[in-house]
Write a protein that holds these residues in place. Sequence first.
Motif, PDB file in Angstrom:
ATOM      1  N   SER A  37       5.358  -2.112  -9.643  1.00 34.91           N
ATOM      2  CA  SER A  37       5.680  -2.740  -8.453  1.00 34.91           C
ATOM      3  C   SER A  37       5.807  -3.763  -8.885  1.00 34.91           C
ATOM      4  N   GLY A  85       9.054  -4.567  -9.067  1.00 32.66           N
ATOM      5  CA  GLY A  85      10.288  -4.330  -7.869  1.00 32.66           C
ATOM      6  C   GLY A  85       9.549  -5.094  -7.165  1.00 32.66           C
ATOM      7  N   TYR A 111      11.850   1.218  -4.579  1.00 31.98           N
ATOM      8  CA  TYR A 111      11.402   0.132  -4.053  1.00 31.98           C
ATOM      9  C   TYR A 111      12.287  -0.576  -3.269  1.00 31.98           C
ATOM     10  N   CYS A 170       5.113  -1.724  -2.275  1.00 31.07           N
ATOM     11  CA  CYS A 170       5.362  -0.632  -3.465  1.00 31.07           C
ATOM     12  C   CYS A 170       3.902  -0.005  -4.104  1.00 31.07           C
ATOM     13  N   GLU A 174       3.476   3.031  -2.439  1.00 30.34           N
ATOM     14  CA  GLU A 174       4.609   3.575  -2.214  1.00 30.34           C
ATOM     15  C   GLU A 174       4.499   5.319  -2.863  1.00 30.34           C
TER      16      GLU A 174
END
Lengths: 539, 219
Positions: A341, A344, A413, A474, A477
């Motif tokens: 994350s 991303g 992402y 992210c 997700e």
Amino acid sequence: MNFGQIIPSTRAVALGIANFLLIALCFTPTLYMFAQSFFDTTGELSLASYQQLISIATEPRGRELLLSSVALGAGAAVLATLLGFPLGILLARADFPGKRFWRVVFLAPLVVPPYILALAWILASGKAGFLISLTGIEFPANWTYSLGGAIVVLGASYFPLSMLATEAAARRVSGRQEEAALLYRNAGGVLRHITLPLVAPTVLATALIIFVLATVEFGVPGLLRVRVFTTEVFTAFAAFYDFSQATALTIPLLLSTLLAGTIAFLLVGEYDLTARRHFAGRFSFSLGWARWIVFSILALVFLVAVVTPLVSLWYETEGFSQIFAAVGGSATALMNSLVLSGLGATLVVSLAIWLAYGRARSTGFHRHFYDLSLVVIFAVPSTVVGIGLIGLWNRPDWRGAVYASPFIIVIAYLARFVPLATLLLVTSFRQVPTSQEEAAEIAGAGWLRTFFRIVLPQIRQSLIAVWIIVFIFCFGELGATLLVAPPGESTLPVRIYTLIANSTQSEVAALALLQASFVLFSLVGLSLFFRLEKGERGQ
Amino acid sequence: MISESFLHLKNVRKKFGERNVVDDVSLEVAAGEIVALLGASGSGKTTILRLIAGLEKLDAGEIWLAGQCVSANGRNLVPPHKRKIGFVFQDLALWSHLTVVGNLNFVLRSVGVERKERRIRSMEMLRLMRIEGFAESYPNRLSGGEQQRVALARALVTRPQLLLFDEPLSSLDPELKSALLAELKQWLKKLEITTVYVTHDHAEARYLAQRIVKLQMEK
């Protein structure tokens, strides 16, 4: 020959590369799915997907699917608007204390992934759940496992969107327009005849966007076993590996996204997406004694939408020891989530700054289509993005190596959140006057130097805020990650989703609480950051 | 005590934070008189208009309008919509979601004018301002000068007892400004409405007003 005329400028090259990456990363999965709808499984040109779609639509099962998808979207949009619209008006125009607090706490349901809230409600209203032990009231068995339950969860998740959009639209209404009306009507009349008509297009557009988000949501209907298009796409692909049916089921989702996105865009246009105009807004209505009623309503919404889900998760965890045990068992997934994350969010923002700058400085009519395409691409269902990425990257060439690595999750992402980050950053770039760049150019600074030394420092605050927002998205997700994650490379949402059927409630609740806590701490961090920045600027 | 002036400000004070924006201002305006408030930016001209209109609450002093105390003891005793005031704002504040005639109809309806009568009076006012051709247009489709006329028409159409102007011509180019100023002077003369006109332009104040009141900035 003047080579200066044919060699593109640094700016043109940079923005060209950024737009190429936008198309390659964000548009191609959807375009690939759309293109695949014209081929059959043997690769021959065919309308089989559409024939399959027609046969699905004519079957009772298909009609039921369509009806429940529309009902889920419409129900969530209506519920979210009923809650969010009055709250937005109150935040923008009423005089009551603690507005900052309410604004932040009501963001919580939006940033906590909807499937975590769905899980919390399942646990809260279960036979041994928190609500029954607290109230002693037997709730209808398994009410959460229904279309109504999914509507309640998604409505409660998305109402902050309606609230924020309404508040922002009301703040954009010129205070002078309202004051001019105050010379002829009382505050209620001004609100009814001036403020509300001016914010109505935004409220409607937001309701449409919520409709799309609820229709394309995968986690909640998947968890609550409600059959809608997104869950059927996932089942067709992941369970039966029927690419043709998955593609056929994707078509209505893409069309509805495009249609709703276009209508929403026509309703608000550039005004809401990329403009930030705050007028002198001195008009506010005094609540008087009614502020206690308002306070009670706010507290009730807070209790239902924020406190109950979190407390129910805590109630099921059986204490800190279970949380530590769950963290220990899912440490890899947690670490993967944090690292991926973070990476991303960094890559998403890094690409979005170029795109947003280019969009902010564009003046042609095409910019409207650009905004619309970003909105539509952002609203493409996560499962569709996931299948599109598999089709594009699961190849025997170099792409196969990327597909087999965790980097495919970062690509997912990027595919999902670059459009959102771009739209969020455009407003900030528009605040930096073009004349500042022109002044730097006259002083002899190159464009790249101007961009990094003059433009970017002025939107530092927005960059950090957007990074945190993208990190939150992210981190939560699920739909695309579930499909593309390589074996053994699970993220926290995927781990929670797969453990639901295979593990104890307490372990799942502990992980869900952990996920919610990370997101909420990020939200608090964002809020504190804004406060500090505001303080530094002496506002 | 009943004031004899049509508009009477008595020792009015208004603070924003620590700053005295209006500091012990007294002003009397006779019925039908046109007074210009002249002063530099930040001298409190606009705030005085907003206090008269009831859009701000004063900190101290009193405001009397047509023999009635409308603001006193830090309170607005009469709300803005009961003061029968026409206000032309600096940014005009035209309601962008209503057409030109819609802007006028809204205020007429607010003061209780019947539907049929509303249309007649709106068109009459638009003809007077020579913008009847734009009745069904939205304000943002009009030029600056046309928007000024709409704002003035909206302020006048209810036949207010007091007109307040907050630098309404400041954003116009000199030619348009002088043309509109000449027309405005004619209209005000014809309508005989008590008027307070705020400006920072000496020539504009001298041309339009029967009396000029200069506001000094707080040292």
